[in-house]
Design a protein around this motif. Structure first.
Motif, PDB file in Angstrom:
ATOM      1  N   SER A  94       0.833  -1.207   0.000  1.00 10.96           N
ATOM      2  CA  SER A  94       0.000   0.000   0.000  1.00 10.96           C
ATOM      3  C   SER A  94       0.861   1.247   0.000  1.00 10.96           C
ATOM      4  N   GLN A  95       1.974   1.216   0.752  1.00 10.94           N
ATOM      5  CA  GLN A  95       2.889   2.354   0.789  1.00 10.94           C
ATOM      6  C   GLN A  95       3.482   2.628  -0.597  1.00 10.94           C
ATOM      7  N   ILE A  96       3.796   1.558  -1.316  1.00 10.72           N
ATOM      8  CA  ILE A  96       4.342   1.713  -2.669  1.00 10.72           C
ATOM      9  C   ILE A  96       3.316   2.382  -3.579  1.00 10.72           C
ATOM     10  N   CYS A  97       2.074   1.961  -3.475  1.00 11.50           N
ATOM     11  CA  CYS A  97       1.006   2.571  -4.282  1.00 11.50           C
ATOM     12  C   CYS A  97       0.803   4.034  -3.890  1.00 11.50           C
ATOM     13  N   HIS A  98       0.886   4.333  -2.587  1.00  8.92           N
ATOM     14  CA  HIS A  98       0.771   5.720  -2.130  1.00  8.92           C
ATOM     15  C   HIS A  98       1.881   6.573  -2.746  1.00  8.92           C
ATOM     16  N   ALA A  99       3.090   5.995  -2.810  1.00  8.88           N
ATOM     17  CA  ALA A  99       4.228   6.734  -3.364  1.00  8.88           C
ATOM     18  C   ALA A  99       4.006   7.073  -4.837  1.00  8.88           C
ATOM     19  N   VAL A 100       3.573   6.070  -5.621  1.00  3.55           N
ATOM     20  CA  VAL A 100       3.335   6.305  -7.050  1.00  3.55           C
ATOM     21  C   VAL A 100       2.167   7.274  -7.246  1.00  3.55           C
ATOM     22  N   ALA A 101       1.136   7.181  -6.410  1.00  5.88           N
ATOM     23  CA  ALA A 101       0.007   8.105  -6.505  1.00  5.88           C
ATOM     24  C   ALA A 101       0.455   9.529  -6.211  1.00  5.88           C
ATOM     25  N   TYR A 102       1.353   9.676  -5.253  1.00 14.04           N
ATOM     26  CA  TYR A 102       1.920  11.001  -4.936  1.00 14.04           C
ATOM     27  C   TYR A 102       2.680  11.539  -6.143  1.00 14.04           C
ATOM     28  N   TRP A 103       3.429  10.680  -6.778  1.00 12.91           N
ATOM     29  CA  TRP A 103       4.189  11.046  -7.982  1.00 12.91           C
ATOM     30  C   TRP A 103       3.240  11.567  -9.066  1.00 12.91           C
ATOM     31  N   ILE A 104       2.154  10.874  -9.293  1.00 13.40           N
ATOM     32  CA  ILE A 104       1.194  11.280 -10.326  1.00 13.40           C
ATOM     33  C   ILE A 104       0.562  12.639  -9.986  1.00 13.40           C
ATOM     34  N   ARG A 105       0.196  12.820  -8.715  1.00 11.94           N
ATOM     35  CA  ARG A 105      -0.476  14.061  -8.301  1.00 11.94           C
ATOM     36  C   ARG A 105       0.436  15.270  -8.381  1.00 11.94           C
ATOM     37  N   HIS A 106       1.666  15.115  -7.953  1.00  9.53           N
ATOM     38  CA  HIS A 106       2.560  16.268  -7.822  1.00  9.53           C
ATOM     39  C   HIS A 106       3.468  16.501  -9.027  1.00  9.53           C
ATOM     40  N   PHE A 107       3.647  15.504  -9.869  1.00  6.91           N
ATOM     41  CA  PHE A 107       4.482  15.661 -11.071  1.00  6.91           C
ATOM     42  C   PHE A 107       3.760  15.072 -12.281  1.00  6.91           C
ATOM     43  N   PRO A 108       2.549  15.544 -12.554  1.00  8.76           N
ATOM     44  CA  PRO A 108       1.757  14.961 -13.658  1.00  8.76           C
ATOM     45  C   PRO A 108       2.396  15.126 -15.017  1.00  8.76           C
ATOM     46  N   VAL A 109       3.258  16.146 -15.170  1.00  9.33           N
ATOM     47  CA  VAL A 109       3.895  16.367 -16.471  1.00  9.33           C
ATOM     48  C   VAL A 109       4.736  15.169 -16.890  1.00  9.33           C
ATOM     49  N   HIS A 110       5.257  14.403 -15.916  1.00  5.16           N
ATOM     50  CA  HIS A 110       6.055  13.222 -16.248  1.00  5.16           C
ATOM     51  C   HIS A 110       5.228  12.168 -16.988  1.00  5.16           C
ATOM     52  N   PHE A 111       3.912  12.172 -16.740  1.00  6.89           N
ATOM     53  CA  PHE A 111       3.046  11.130 -17.287  1.00  6.89           C
ATOM     54  C   PHE A 111       2.303  11.578 -18.550  1.00  6.89           C
ATOM     55  N   ASP A 112       2.256  12.889 -18.783  1.00  6.82           N
ATOM     56  CA  ASP A 112       1.552  13.404 -19.956  1.00  6.82           C
ATOM     57  C   ASP A 112       2.251  12.953 -21.238  1.00  6.82           C
ATOM     58  N   ALA A 113       1.512  12.287 -22.102  1.00  2.00           N
ATOM     59  CA  ALA A 113       2.017  11.818 -23.407  1.00  2.00           C
ATOM     60  C   ALA A 113       3.187  10.844 -23.287  1.00  2.00           C
ATOM     61  N   HIS A 114       3.348  10.228 -22.106  1.00  2.00           N
ATOM     62  CA  HIS A 114       4.404   9.226 -21.917  1.00  2.00           C
ATOM     63  C   HIS A 114       3.737   7.854 -21.828  1.00  2.00           C
ATOM     64  N   VAL A 115       3.561   7.241 -22.972  1.00  2.00           N
ATOM     65  CA  VAL A 115       2.776   6.010 -23.074  1.00  2.00           C
ATOM     66  C   VAL A 115       3.379   4.877 -22.246  1.00  2.00           C
ATOM     67  N   GLN A 116       4.682   4.683 -22.352  1.00  2.00           N
ATOM     68  CA  GLN A 116       5.316   3.572 -21.651  1.00  2.00           C
ATOM     69  C   GLN A 116       5.217   3.718 -20.132  1.00  2.00           C
ATOM     70  N   LEU A 117       5.389   4.928 -19.637  1.00  2.00           N
ATOM     71  CA  LEU A 117       5.293   5.164 -18.199  1.00  2.00           C
ATOM     72  C   LEU A 117       3.874   4.906 -17.710  1.00  2.00           C
ATOM     73  N   CYS A 118       2.900   5.356 -18.474  1.00  2.00           N
ATOM     74  CA  CYS A 118       1.493   5.144 -18.096  1.00  2.00           C
ATOM     75  C   CYS A 118       1.132   3.654 -18.112  1.00  2.00           C
ATOM     76  N   LYS A 119       1.710   2.913 -19.055  1.00  2.00           N
ATOM     77  CA  LYS A 119       1.452   1.465 -19.103  1.00  2.00           C
ATOM     78  C   LYS A 119       1.998   0.779 -17.853  1.00  2.00           C
ATOM     79  N   LEU A 120       3.131   1.254 -17.364  1.00  2.00           N
ATOM     80  CA  LEU A 120       3.711   0.676 -16.148  1.00  2.00           C
ATOM     81  C   LEU A 120       2.837   0.979 -14.929  1.00  2.00           C
ATOM     82  N   VAL A 121       2.253   2.180 -14.899  1.00  2.00           N
ATOM     83  CA  VAL A 121       1.333   2.525 -13.808  1.00  2.00           C
ATOM     84  C   VAL A 121       0.117   1.603 -13.861  1.00  2.00           C
TER      85      VAL A 121
END
Length: 470
Positions: free
Chosen positions: A77-104
């Motif tokens: 659960s902590q790992i999921c919280h960490a990745v969710a924090y990443w998405i919320r606070h640095f969304p630009v990393h995931f915008d138009a990044h298909v491979q990263l989004c597939k890993l999520v």
């Protein structure tokens, strides 16, 4: 805030000086979250900020998935919280990044199969990540529906500073970590076009300020323009836009302008005092001590720092031997130092600005001014023409004002498509505001007003006695 004042993770197996590989970094990050999904310290924010510097974002995400598969219970659960924090606070990393989004999505599927709490699973959502297409595009039009003069003479200092700030904000926001890191490796600006463009805009703005002053024929008129730019500088300081402030004041205090004794004699004591205050603020004495003190006083409020100063800080830090790509490890101390240095770059911290709504017609007019390739020798010759050299004010040819020595001479001409786009937008703006009878012509007087924005522009073509077009 200095990196030493940040909340450090409390961990028995990792001290500030212990080298950590990527696996240990993600483990420490996950352990930094409590049961409710809130971070207990500043390490997660710092790691996700510098992550692109250390490794590819897909590699970082793969490390979280690997840790998840090795873990069980609350740790997952902590790992999921960490990745969710990443998405919320640095969304630009995931915008138009298909491979990263597939890993999520892969992590989300694993969490679902393990029947983790729905709240935790639903946080792993990249479908609503905002678009950052404007970072990849040349410009985005967002016009304000109000009439505005396109003549420099009628622009207020607030209008000028606000428009300059919008331009600089977008230019600097496009300078990303991969771009900065590439420059650290090569030391060549021609291999980092986005960074080179941001420096060229800075230098063009400084040159344009000089040319606007030198376009006037009398000392009093030139002093009035200097006064206007000093007031622009005061408003830029209020906006905490120090990068544009450095360009403007650099232009006003350039040797091409400072040698104009007759002009400076026409300045009021109040203007001289304000100019001196702004010059002292930006002085390089004590490694820009006054500027750095001002940044500390502003704290976490929005600001546009002087990129050249902080890039030099980063160069100095990078020369201390830390190379994650070679060693595969980094200490916590180094991570927090790197995060602190990178936080001054808009393309990294993604802070939202506090400027007034943009007027795109005025901004497009300014963009054309900045697209002009100003020649240093021509500006110096123009300065000599306005106030010829005498025995009392003899000075050598001045160099172009830039914010770092390595940027000297950078005046990158934008590509033809960009120039044409800016000119087209400016022409549209001119006719929208001046062609009142909509006959596709404007008067000579109105043309001459607008021409004042471009000191070295060629004469307009006469079509007939009272009609002129571009």
């Amino acid at each position: 805030m200095h990196w030493e004042k940040l909340a450090m993770p409390s961990c028995s197996w990792a001290s500030l000086e212990d080298p950590l590989d990527s696996g240990k970094l993600v483990k420490l990050c996950a352990e930094s979250f409590d049961e409710s999904g809130d971070p207990k310290n500043d390490f997660p924010h710092c790691l996700f900020m510098v992550g692109e510097w250390l490794m590819e974002t897909t590699e970082l995400m793969a490390q979280f998935i690997a840790l998840y598969q090795e873990s069980s219970g609350e740790c997952r659960s902590q790992i999921c919280h960490a990745v969710a924090y990443w998405i919320r606070h640095f969304p630009v990393h995931f915008d138009a990044h298909v491979q990263l989004c597939k890993l999520v999505e892969r992590l989300k599927k694993l969490a679902s199969e393990d029947s983790l709490d729905d709240t935790v699973i639903n946080e792993l959502d990249v479908s609503s990540v905002p678009s950052y297409a404007w970072l990849r595009n040349v410009s985005v039009r967002n016009p304000v529906a109000r009439h505005v003069s396109l003549s420099f003479e009628q622009w207020s200092p607030e209008d000028i500073s606000n428009s300059m700030s919008h331009i600089d904000y977008k230019v600097l926001s496009r300078v990303t970590i991969p771009e900065i890191k590439k420059y650290m490796k090569t030391g060549k600006l021609n291999q980092t076009p986005v960074l080179e463009r941001s420096i060229a805009v800075f230098n063009s703005l400084s040159s344009w300020v000089q040319c606007m002053i030198l376009s006037k024929n009398t000392p009093k008129e030139r002093a009035d323009v200097i006064t206007k730019f000093v007031n622009v500088g005061k408003h830029l300081k209020k906006l905490h836009n120090f990068n544009t402030l450095m360009a403007v004041i650099g232009g006003v205090t350039h040797s091409n302008i400072s040698r104009l004794n007759k002009t400076h004699n026409c300045l009021s004591q109040e203007t001289k005092k304000e100019l001196n205050n702004l010059t002292n603020l930006l002085s390089n004495q004590s490694n820009f001590g006054n500027y750095r003190k001002c940044l500390q006083e502003i704290g976490t409020k929005f600001k546009i720092p002087i990129m050249g100063i902080h890039l030099k800080d980063l160069i100095a830090w990078n020369g201390n031997g830390m190379n994650f790509e070679k060693t595969g490890s980094i200490t916590l101390k180094k991570i927090f130092q790197l995060g602190h240095l990178l936080s001054y770059f808009l393309g990294v911290n993604r802070s939202g600005h506090n400027f007034a709504e943009p007027n795109m017609d005025l901004i497009n007019t300014l963009k054309v001014s900045l697209d002009i390739n100003y020649n240093e020798n021509d500006i110096y010759d123009l300065s000599l023409k306005k106030e010829p050299r005498t025995l009392l004010n003899f000075q050598g040819s001045g160099k172009s004002v830039v914010f770092a020595e390595w940027a000297s001479g950078v005046c990158q001409a934008p590509d033809t498509e960009t120039v044409n786009k800016h000119i087209s937008a400016m022409v549209d703006a001119v006719f929208k505001h001046y062609d009142h009878d909509r006959d596709a012509y404007i008067s000579k007087e109105e043309f001459e007003q607008i021409a004042g924005n471009f000191p070295f522009i060629d004469s307009f073509v006469t079509i007939d006695v009272d009609r002129f077009v571009f």
